[in-house]
Enzyme design. Structure first.
Site, mmCIF file in Angstrom:
data_model
loop_
_atom_site.group_PDB
_atom_site.id
_atom_site.type_symbol
_atom_site.label_atom_id
_atom_site.label_comp_id
_atom_site.label_asym_id
_atom_site.label_seq_id
_atom_site.Cartn_x
_atom_site.Cartn_y
_atom_site.Cartn_z
ATOM 1 N N LYS A 621 0.814 -1.224 0.000
ATOM 2 C CA LYS A 621 0.000 0.000 0.000
ATOM 3 C C LYS A 621 0.845 1.271 0.000
ATOM 4 O O LYS A 621 0.507 2.269 0.629
ATOM 5 C CB LYS A 621 -0.980 0.018 1.188
ATOM 6 C CG LYS A 621 -1.814 -1.230 1.355
ATOM 7 C CD LYS A 621 -2.523 -1.638 0.071
ATOM 8 C CE LYS A 621 -3.555 -0.634 -0.392
ATOM 9 N NZ LYS A 621 -4.200 -1.016 -1.677
ATOM 10 N N GLY A 623 2.415 2.159 -3.212
ATOM 11 C CA GLY A 623 2.596 2.502 -4.615
ATOM 12 C C GLY A 623 3.477 1.533 -5.375
ATOM 13 O O GLY A 623 3.951 1.855 -6.475
ATOM 14 N N THR A 624 3.696 0.337 -4.834
ATOM 15 C CA THR A 624 4.603 -0.607 -5.486
ATOM 16 C C THR A 624 4.052 -1.132 -6.812
ATOM 17 O O THR A 624 4.816 -1.382 -7.745
ATOM 18 C CB THR A 624 4.883 -1.806 -4.563
ATOM 19 O OG1 THR A 624 3.649 -2.412 -4.161
ATOM 20 C CG2 THR A 624 5.646 -1.359 -3.328
ATOM 21 N N SER A 719 -4.726 2.834 4.701
ATOM 22 C CA SER A 719 -4.955 2.286 3.369
ATOM 23 C C SER A 719 -5.110 0.769 3.424
ATOM 24 O O SER A 719 -5.941 0.196 2.719
ATOM 25 C CB SER A 719 -3.792 2.676 2.446
ATOM 26 O OG SER A 719 -3.999 2.160 1.152
ATOM 27 N N ARG A 842 -8.389 3.695 -5.040
ATOM 28 C CA ARG A 842 -9.733 3.872 -4.478
ATOM 29 C C ARG A 842 -9.804 5.155 -3.642
ATOM 30 O O ARG A 842 -8.835 5.547 -2.994
ATOM 31 C CB ARG A 842 -10.104 2.687 -3.576
ATOM 32 C CG ARG A 842 -10.351 1.386 -4.305
ATOM 33 C CD ARG A 842 -10.984 0.380 -3.336
ATOM 34 N NE ARG A 842 -11.123 -0.928 -3.944
ATOM 35 C CZ ARG A 842 -10.225 -1.886 -3.843
ATOM 36 N NH1 ARG A 842 -9.114 -1.677 -3.166
ATOM 37 N NH2 ARG A 842 -10.414 -3.050 -4.415
#
Length: 889
Positions: A621, A623-624, A719, A842
């Protein structure tokens, strides 16, 4: 009370001077008697009878009576129950602190090698002459259970502050000290050890060493007859003291007829190793008058470590020995066994069983070469098979081929079936469950076709190799379990296929005798609870060096040690091994191309170029997945094939996939092309906070580059919670985010699991530090996750420079912001974009203020530690971290 004191003062004033002096004299006399009682009477109760190590007094020339008597020792305070009792509440960590002269000093390396062989944890420090002592305690717990000085003078000459610090630690925590004194040309011939009632006499030649049978520290070492002959070198030191705290462990005579003047004419036996019982200053010590070149010093050193740690760092007396005889029926004419050799093999086995219960030679056969020698050797083959039930048997390959050369399991199985047919025709047992591959081919590095064929044809459960993790140094050989087969470490014994004649032994026959009598072979048994020795058929013909070696070894072990030797069949031996070393069950895969021997026995169809050079490790969570997409857009970068189970992630290093082996891992990457720009990468976001991934990755990919992306840990936690809600996690749906992150220790297990997955990955400094234990900081790039979200092209420029890619791409031209998605996507021809799926990006409600406040405080110290770590690494602080640090002021 005050009135009594006043009257007493008046009475004293009225006494004449003579009476006052008389009373004072009587008081002093009584005080002297009381002091004498406690100093001498009580002390005698603590001291041993017999006087300990003496010089001229009481010395006897009789080697059977070395003048020492058992002593009442000061208890080891750090170990409940005293010496020899397994501690239940030890106050120290089982770690040895070793002070060495330099990183490369020979004695220091020998000390460390013995500790490593015993699998004992240690920490080395360069001996401080003047300077800070390493931190000895952690809160109320000692960090070390034993201290070893390569040069005892560095301990003796410590500055007052550090000496007092170390001595207080040793007394408080019951920690002993082992020290060595190695004389040189500048050493005084006789001198007192500073601060101790102990004299040193140096630069002596010694002979006829004997073990004091009454020494309290003896455990493995057996006392007995003297060891005749000179000790190596003429730089020995012996010890002299009249204080009862010192008792000899080893004694010897001087080589010359001259005695040491101060020790008198009767000092025939001089202590070369002494034990300080702790009666002088409360610290128990063992002092060696030389280094560890002398084999008996190694043996006593092992016992000293065990004794001074209350057996916490000690091996048991049980030793399991299995002798494999490889290449039965294989060998050139003139090197094989004849009838007398076979009879000698059986007779020696019977003889060894009187000393080693259940001793049985384990014979490895290749049936294709049966009756391939001279007429006399063929008769030897026949006689050996007539004794088939007397030995244990295991299969080699039918034609002694190397399994890694065959890539088809069915071909390997056909060869094995030929050997099995031969075995059944000649009554050779086929159910031992053990096999060895020629040259250890296919065992490690793993050739899975061999494992599968072994299980299918022979039902193999156990094998052995000298190659895991590497051939040398031998003390690091370990076992592992793969695909249902236990792989045990195998040892060499100085005998090879070409060592046939005693007089032709490499270096001279004396070299073989040195291996046996205190040398490497002896030390292998001493330091390994289980030893599987590799020998060959050729070692049992002609001069029968195999029989000579193991008969001599067993007799030497029985003479000088209390070890209890026995033999177990291989399958039982594997159970015993992994009950002793359960942590070795899981293998640690190495890069086969980093070891030439491994590369030579690895399939030519496999290549290390198929391994990735870049790992994106997470955390989740942050941005990988977006970074994975951007990297895949670069022409020089190639990602792994997708997984049916975990999509774009392989998740090899952190979970059950690791046990499928490196062949399975390589299948996720394409065969490399001839271009030099191939740069494979993989992304698995749960590598970051895994406790095992860093070590596993570094073992297989030691030169890889590592990228991690960090966002505000509070945002990451939120997140992840929302991610779980989107995937209908019943716990996330039932509890609010604030309920999850503030749940107490008594909360339901599933709630605590979700809490951990929310919070623990955000301990960034802890997880980064774990990766830095295995990778150099220059191999690790930390990216600002916030910047990746807002300025991905700038981040990609940074990555291209970091990877030193041949082609540099302008990501400003191939990325575009998609306002509907709310993030950056790949720009296609015609202005269209290719974005991540619906599950990414999302939108969800803002985090509640209470949770923000809680998490800011929760991560405060973690963020401070992260800033220190990044500063140490020379990497800039992410923008979010700078903002968080402002709030902590």
């Amino acid at each position: 009370m005050l009135g009594c004191v006043t009257r007493l003062r008046r009475l004293v004033r009225l006494l004449p001077l003579q009476t006052s002096l008389l009373l004072l004299f009587l008081f002093c006399t009584v005080s002297v008697f009381i002091s004498a009682y406690f100093l001498y009477g009580v002390k005698r109760e603590l001291e041993p009878s017999g006087g300990g190590v003496s010089g001229a007094e009481g010395a006897s020339a009789d080697s059977d009576d070395p003048r020492a008597t058992p002593s009442r020792l000061l208890p080891l305070r750090g170990v409940s129950g005293g010496p020899g009792v397994e501690p239940g509440g030890a106050r120290t960590d089982p770690v040895v602190l070793v002070f060495v002269e330099s990183q490369y000093s020979q004695l220091g390396q020998e000390i460390v090698a013995i500790l490593e062989s015993g699998r004992f944890k240690y920490r080395t420090e360069i001996s401080p002459g003047k300077g800070d002592m390493p931190t000895l305690t952690d809160k109320d717990r000692g960090r070390f259970t034993l201290v070893i000085y390569e040069n005892i003078l560095k301990y003796v000459n410590l500055d007052a502050w550090n000496r007092e610090l170390l001595d207080k630690y040793c007394v408080e925590y019951g920690v002993g000290i082992i020290g060595f004194f190695k004389a040189n040309e500048n050493s005084l011939l006789s001198a007192q050890l500073k601060g101790f009632p102990l004299f040193l006499h140096s630069n002596l030649g010694l002979k006829d060493c004997t073990v004091n049978p009454k020494s309290p520290l003896l455990f493995i070492t057996r006392s007995g007859q003297p060891l005749p002959g000179p000790l190596p070198g003429d730089d020995w030191t012996v010890f002299q003291s009249n204080h009862s705290t010192y008792e000899p462990v080893l004694l010897a005579k001087t080589q010359s007829a001259e005695s040491i003047a101060s020790m008198g004419q009767n000092a025939a036996l001089l202590p070369s190793v002494v034990q300080d019982l702790g009666l002088h200053d409360g610290i128990q010590r063992v002092l060696f008058g030389n280094n560890l070149v002398f084999w008996l010093h190694k043996l006593v050193f092992v016992d000293a470590v065990a004794f001074l740690t209350g057996k916490r760092l000690s091996l048991s007396l049980e030793r399991y020995i299995l002798v494999d005889v490889d290449d039965i029926f294989v060998g050139k004419e003139g090197t094989r066994m004849k009838v007398p050799d076979v009879k000698a093999l059986l007779e020696t086995q019977r003889e060894l069983r009187t000393h080693v219960p259940n001793f049985t030679f384990n014979l490895g056969f290749s049936g294709k070469f049966f009756h391939a020698g001279s007429d006399e050797e063929d008769l030897g083959d026949d006689l050996l098979l007539s004794f088939v039930k007397e030995f244990w048997w295991f299969p080699h390959m039918w034609s002694h081929m190397q399994p890694h050369l065959f890539h088809n399991q069915s071909v390997l199985a056909e060869q094995m079936l030929l050997n099995k047919k031969f075995a059944m025709e000649h009554g050779i047992p086929t159910n031992m469950g053990y096999a060895v591959a020629p040259h250890h081919s296919g065992v490690y590095p793993v050739h899975i076709q061999l494992y599968d064929a072994w299980k299918k044809v022979w039902g193999i459960k156990v094998t052995s190799t000298e190659e895991y993790p590497h051939l040398k140094p031998a003390r690091f050989r370990r076992g592992f379990i793969h695909s249902g087969i236990s792989v045990l470490p195998r040892q060499t014994c100085g005998l090879f296929t070409h060592t046939i004649f005693y007089k032709d032994y490499p270096g001279s026959p004396n070299e073989l005798d040195k291996l046996i009598n205190g040398g490497e072979l002896f030390q292998t048994v001493l330091l390994n609870p289980i030893s599987i020795f590799m020998t060959h058929l050729s070692n049992y013909g002609n001069d029968r060096l195999g029989l000579y070696t193991f008969k001599s070894l067993v007799m030497f072990l029985q003479t000088w040690t209390n070890l209890k030797m026995q033999t177990l069949p291989p399958v039982q031996l594997a159970h015993k091994y992994f009950s002793l070393f359960p942590s070795e069950r899981d293998p640690l895969w190495q890069d086969p191309c980093e070891d030439k021997r491994h590369k030579d026995i690895w399939s030519k169809e496999k290549t290390c170029d198929r391994f990735p050079k870049l790992l994106v490790i997470g955390p989740q969570k942050t941005g990988t997945t977006a970074l994975y997409l951007f990297l895949g857009m670069h022409p020089d970068l190639t990602s792994n094939y997708p997984s049916k189970e975990t999509f774009e992630e392989i998740q090899f290093f952190n979970g059950h996939n690791y046990h499928r082996g490196i062949d399975w891992y390589m299948e996720y990457f394409p065969l490399p092309s001839n271009t030099s720009s191939d740069y494979y990468f993989e992304k698995s976001a749960n590598y970051f906070d895994s406790e095992v991934a860093a070590q596993r990755a570094a073992a297989l990919l030691p030169k890889a580059k590592i990228i991690t992306i960090l966002i505000n840990p509070a945002d990451r936690a939120y997140s992840w919670y929302q991610h779980q809600r989107a995937h209908d996690d019943p716990v996330a749906l039932k509890y609010s985010f604030h309920d999850v992150i503030t749940a107490g220790h008594n909360a339901p297990v599933r709630l605590r699991v979700l809490q951990n997955r929310c919070l623990v990955p955000g301990w960034y400094a802890i997880h980064l530090d774990r990766w830095l234990n295995f990778y150099h900081s220059s191999q690790l790039l930390v990216l600002d996750g916030q910047m990746l979200k807002t300025e991905p092209a700038a981040i990609m420029d940074k990555i291209q420079k970091y990877l030193s890619l041949v082609n540099v791409i302008n990501y400003h031209k191939i990325l575009a912001f998609d306002p509907k998605k709310g993030f950056w996507c790949q720009l296609l021809e015609g202005g269209k974009t290719k974005c991540l799926g619906k599950s990414k990006g999302r939108r969800y409600p803002d985090m509640d203020p209470e949770s923000q406040t809680f998490l800011r405080e929760y991560y405060r110290d973690h963020n401070i530690e992260l800033s220190k770590l990044l500063y140490k690494m020379g990497q800039p602080l992410p923008s979010w971290l700078r903002e968080e640090l402002v709030h902590t002021r």
